[in-house]
Scaffold this motif. Structure first.
Motif, PDB file in Angstrom:
ATOM      1  N   SER A 116       0.844  -1.183   0.000  1.00  8.25           N
ATOM      2  CA  SER A 116       0.000   0.000   0.000  1.00  8.25           C
ATOM      3  C   SER A 116       0.882   1.236   0.000  1.00  8.25           C
ATOM      4  O   SER A 116       2.089   1.145   0.245  1.00  8.25           O
ATOM      5  N   GLY A 117       0.259   2.383  -0.274  1.00  5.26           N
ATOM      6  CA  GLY A 117       0.998   3.642  -0.228  1.00  5.26           C
ATOM      7  C   GLY A 117       2.030   3.742  -1.337  1.00  5.26           C
ATOM      8  O   GLY A 117       1.686   3.961  -2.488  1.00  5.26           O
ATOM      9  N   THR A 118       3.289   3.567  -0.977  1.00  4.72           N
ATOM     10  CA  THR A 118       4.364   3.656  -1.972  1.00  4.72           C
ATOM     11  C   THR A 118       5.109   2.344  -2.162  1.00  4.72           C
ATOM     12  O   THR A 118       5.970   2.265  -3.047  1.00  4.72           O
ATOM     13  N   ASP A 119       4.828   1.341  -1.363  1.00  6.97           N
ATOM     14  CA  ASP A 119       5.585   0.087  -1.420  1.00  6.97           C
ATOM     15  C   ASP A 119       4.693  -1.111  -1.702  1.00  6.97           C
ATOM     16  O   ASP A 119       3.771  -1.401  -0.941  1.00  6.97           O
ATOM     17  N   PHE A 120       5.001  -1.788  -2.794  1.00  6.83           N
ATOM     18  CA  PHE A 120       4.204  -2.925  -3.241  1.00  6.83           C
ATOM     19  C   PHE A 120       5.126  -4.099  -3.528  1.00  6.83           C
ATOM     20  O   PHE A 120       6.289  -3.919  -3.900  1.00  6.83           O
ATOM     21  N   THR A 121       4.591  -5.310  -3.352  1.00  6.07           N
ATOM     22  CA  THR A 121       5.387  -6.521  -3.503  1.00  6.07           C
ATOM     23  C   THR A 121       4.617  -7.569  -4.290  1.00  6.07           C
ATOM     24  O   THR A 121       3.417  -7.760  -4.084  1.00  6.07           O
ATOM     25  N   LEU A 122       5.324  -8.228  -5.190  1.00  7.52           N
ATOM     26  CA  LEU A 122       4.816  -9.419  -5.866  1.00  7.52           C
ATOM     27  C   LEU A 122       5.621 -10.600  -5.342  1.00  7.52           C
ATOM     28  O   LEU A 122       6.851 -10.563  -5.351  1.00  7.52           O
ATOM     29  N   THR A 123       4.926 -11.631  -4.886  1.00  7.43           N
ATOM     30  CA  THR A 123       5.582 -12.828  -4.372  1.00  7.43           C
ATOM     31  C   THR A 123       5.157 -14.039  -5.189  1.00  7.43           C
ATOM     32  O   THR A 123       3.964 -14.218  -5.477  1.00  7.43           O
ATOM     33  N   VAL A 124       6.144 -14.835  -5.563  1.00  8.54           N
ATOM     34  CA  VAL A 124       5.881 -16.132  -6.167  1.00  8.54           C
ATOM     35  C   VAL A 124       6.348 -17.152  -5.142  1.00  8.54           C
ATOM     36  O   VAL A 124       7.543 -17.235  -4.841  1.00  8.54           O
ATOM     37  N   SER A 125       5.423 -17.898  -4.582  1.00  9.11           N
ATOM     38  CA  SER A 125       5.741 -18.715  -3.404  1.00  9.11           C
ATOM     39  C   SER A 125       6.733 -19.826  -3.713  1.00  9.11           C
ATOM     40  O   SER A 125       7.664 -20.068  -2.941  1.00  9.11           O
ATOM     41  N   ARG A 126       6.530 -20.528  -4.820  1.00  7.60           N
ATOM     42  CA  ARG A 126       7.437 -21.592  -5.236  1.00  7.60           C
ATOM     43  C   ARG A 126       7.574 -21.499  -6.755  1.00  7.60           C
ATOM     44  O   ARG A 126       6.617 -21.764  -7.477  1.00  7.60           O
ATOM     45  N   LEU A 127       8.740 -21.136  -7.214  1.00 11.38           N
ATOM     46  CA  LEU A 127       8.942 -20.918  -8.644  1.00 11.38           C
ATOM     47  C   LEU A 127       8.825 -22.208  -9.446  1.00 11.38           C
ATOM     48  O   LEU A 127       9.473 -23.212  -9.133  1.00 11.38           O
ATOM     49  N   GLU A 128       7.991 -22.133 -10.479  1.00 11.82           N
ATOM     50  CA  GLU A 128       7.902 -23.209 -11.452  1.00 11.82           C
ATOM     51  C   GLU A 128       8.761 -22.821 -12.654  1.00 11.82           C
ATOM     52  O   GLU A 128       9.050 -21.632 -12.857  1.00 11.82           O
ATOM     53  N   PRO A 129       9.180 -23.788 -13.478  1.00 14.10           N
ATOM     54  CA  PRO A 129      10.031 -23.456 -14.630  1.00 14.10           C
ATOM     55  C   PRO A 129       9.431 -22.377 -15.532  1.00 14.10           C
ATOM     56  O   PRO A 129      10.164 -21.558 -16.090  1.00 14.10           O
ATOM     57  N   GLU A 130       8.105 -22.357 -15.651  1.00 15.57           N
ATOM     58  CA  GLU A 130       7.457 -21.380 -16.542  1.00 15.57           C
ATOM     59  C   GLU A 130       7.372 -19.980 -15.931  1.00 15.57           C
ATOM     60  O   GLU A 130       6.922 -19.039 -16.593  1.00 15.57           O
ATOM     61  N   ASP A 131       7.799 -19.809 -14.681  1.00 21.05           N
ATOM     62  CA  ASP A 131       7.723 -18.501 -14.027  1.00 21.05           C
ATOM     63  C   ASP A 131       8.942 -17.630 -14.282  1.00 21.05           C
ATOM     64  O   ASP A 131       8.956 -16.448 -13.895  1.00 21.05           O
ATOM     65  N   PHE A 132       9.963 -18.197 -14.916  1.00 19.33           N
ATOM     66  CA  PHE A 132      11.161 -17.403 -15.172  1.00 19.33           C
ATOM     67  C   PHE A 132      10.869 -16.476 -16.349  1.00 19.33           C
ATOM     68  O   PHE A 132      10.622 -16.913 -17.470  1.00 19.33           O
ATOM     69  N   ALA A 133      10.872 -15.190 -16.066  1.00 18.16           N
ATOM     70  CA  ALA A 133      10.360 -14.183 -17.000  1.00 18.16           C
ATOM     71  C   ALA A 133      10.703 -12.801 -16.439  1.00 18.16           C
ATOM     72  O   ALA A 133      11.386 -12.684 -15.420  1.00 18.16           O
ATOM     73  N   VAL A 134      10.217 -11.768 -17.126  1.00 18.48           N
ATOM     74  CA  VAL A 134      10.353 -10.399 -16.638  1.00 18.48           C
ATOM     75  C   VAL A 134       8.996  -9.953 -16.084  1.00 18.48           C
ATOM     76  O   VAL A 134       7.954 -10.230 -16.687  1.00 18.48           O
ATOM     77  N   TYR A 135       9.039  -9.263 -14.950  1.00 23.51           N
ATOM     78  CA  TYR A 135       7.828  -8.810 -14.283  1.00 23.51           C
ATOM     79  C   TYR A 135       7.822  -7.286 -14.187  1.00 23.51           C
ATOM     80  O   TYR A 135       8.841  -6.678 -13.845  1.00 23.51           O
ATOM     81  N   TYR A 136       6.679  -6.699 -14.511  1.00 20.73           N
ATOM     82  CA  TYR A 136       6.523  -5.246 -14.474  1.00 20.73           C
ATOM     83  C   TYR A 136       5.374  -4.870 -13.540  1.00 20.73           C
ATOM     84  O   TYR A 136       4.315  -5.502 -13.561  1.00 20.73           O
ATOM     85  N   CYS A 137       5.592  -3.822 -12.758  1.00 21.28           N
ATOM     86  CA  CYS A 137       4.478  -3.215 -12.057  1.00 21.28           C
ATOM     87  C   CYS A 137       3.998  -2.019 -12.880  1.00 21.28           C
ATOM     88  O   CYS A 137       4.730  -1.499 -13.725  1.00 21.28           O
ATOM     89  N   GLN A 138       2.777  -1.599 -12.635  1.00 24.61           N
ATOM     90  CA  GLN A 138       2.165  -0.517 -13.410  1.00 24.61           C
ATOM     91  C   GLN A 138       1.158   0.196 -12.523  1.00 24.61           C
ATOM     92  O   GLN A 138       0.450  -0.429 -11.736  1.00 24.61           O
ATOM     93  N   GLN A 139       1.125   1.528 -12.665  1.00 25.22           N
ATOM     94  CA  GLN A 139       0.137   2.294 -11.903  1.00 25.22           C
ATOM     95  C   GLN A 139      -0.738   3.086 -12.847  1.00 25.22           C
ATOM     96  O   GLN A 139      -0.315   3.503 -13.932  1.00 25.22           O
ATOM     97  N   ARG A 140      -1.966   3.291 -12.419  1.00 20.05           N
ATOM     98  CA  ARG A 140      -2.878   4.116 -13.193  1.00 20.05           C
ATOM     99  C   ARG A 140      -3.540   5.107 -12.241  1.00 20.05           C
ATOM    100  O   ARG A 140      -4.751   5.211 -12.175  1.00 20.05           O
ATOM    101  N   GLY A 141      -2.696   5.845 -11.503  1.00 21.75           N
ATOM    102  CA  GLY A 141      -3.244   6.883 -10.658  1.00 21.75           C
ATOM    103  C   GLY A 141      -3.140   8.184 -11.404  1.00 21.75           C
ATOM    104  O   GLY A 141      -4.092   8.697 -11.973  1.00 21.75           O
ATOM    105  N   SER A 142      -1.928   8.693 -11.409  1.00 18.29           N
ATOM    106  CA  SER A 142      -1.617   9.861 -12.211  1.00 18.29           C
ATOM    107  C   SER A 142      -1.133   9.373 -13.565  1.00 18.29           C
ATOM    108  O   SER A 142      -0.072   8.774 -13.667  1.00 18.29           O
ATOM    109  N   SER A 143      -1.891   9.595 -14.610  1.00 17.24           N
ATOM    110  CA  SER A 143      -1.554   9.039 -15.927  1.00 17.24           C
ATOM    111  C   SER A 143      -1.370   7.527 -15.792  1.00 17.24           C
ATOM    112  O   SER A 143      -2.065   6.893 -14.988  1.00 17.24           O
TER     113      SER A 143
END
Lengths: 121, 107
Positions: B68-95
């Motif tokens: 919340s606020g300014t700090d956000f987290t994405l957690t993958v509890s147990r990585l599967e082979p198909e989870d190796f990738a690039v991850y992006y966060c995105q906001q739609r507050g201001s623009s």
């Protein structure tokens, strides 16, 4: 099933223009805005702007004013991105994506596969 | 414009391990406006999480979002082979803006 189908890869010379299409199916096209996102080779995602599919009103990101134009043809549920006066730095994959707003949240829930635009002499 | 800073830039982990990805906003934003995407090479991004913590349709429950606020987290509890990738966060507050991405690679 909801889909966004984009037009195929394009090769253009510097100074030329290009028009990319994004055809929607499986939902009411005018109910959700279409956003455009650019990804240069090896780089991250860059939001270009969006078009209100109900009114046709476009909104451009700061870096995408002047040479970039968003348009619609609602009769065929299609959004367009036109880029004029192409430069080498416009070489990128261009994605369209549906903005799905519900319960105060507005993520980009469906994406086209992307259109590669290459600008080279 | 709200700037999103993701860390680390690259995360080297083994299948089965837990992945914790961070996204920090330059100013406070509503949790409703924070989303996470996964992108594999040659593919379009895929929506994973919206509203900071709600999983998108079809996303496995090993993916979870928080913050919340300014700090956000994405957690993958147990990585599967198909989870190796690039991850992006995105906001739609201001623009609308994306973070620079975190690459999760196989160690």
């Amino acid at each position: 099933q909801v889909h966004l189908v984009q037009s195929g890869s394009e090769l253009r010379k510097p100074g030329a223009s290009v028009k990319v299409s994004c055809k929607a199916s499986g939902y009411t096209f005018t109910s959700y805005a279409v956003n455009w996102v650019r990804q240069a080779p090896g780089q991250g995602l860059e939001w270009m702007g969006w078009i209100n599919t109900n009114t046709g009103n476009p909104t451009y990101g700061q870096a995408f004013t002047g040479r970039f134009v968003f348009s619609l043809d609602t009769s065929v549920s299609t959004a367009y991105l036109q880029i004029s006066s192409l430069k080498a730095e416009d070489t990128a994959v261009y994605y369209c994506a549906r903005l799905y707003c519900s319960g105060g949240s507005c993520p980009l829930d469906v994406w086209g596969k992307g259109t590669t635009v290459t600008v080279s002499s | 414009e709200i700037v999103l800073t993701q860390s680390p830039g690259t995360l080297s982990l083994s299948p089965g391990e837990r992945a914790t990805l961070s996204c920090r906003a330059s100013q406070s934003l509503s949790s409703s406006y924070l989303a996470w995407y996964q992108q594999k090479p040659g593919q379009a991004p895929r929506l994973l999480i919206y509203g900071a913590s709600s999983r998108a349709t079809g996303i496995p429950d090993r993916f979870s979002g928080s913050g919340s606020g300014t700090d956000f987290t994405l957690t993958v509890s147990r990585l599967e082979p198909e989870d190796f990738a690039v991850y992006y966060c995105q906001q739609r507050g201001s623009s609308l803006t994306f973070g620079g991405g975190t690459k999760v690679e196989i160690k």
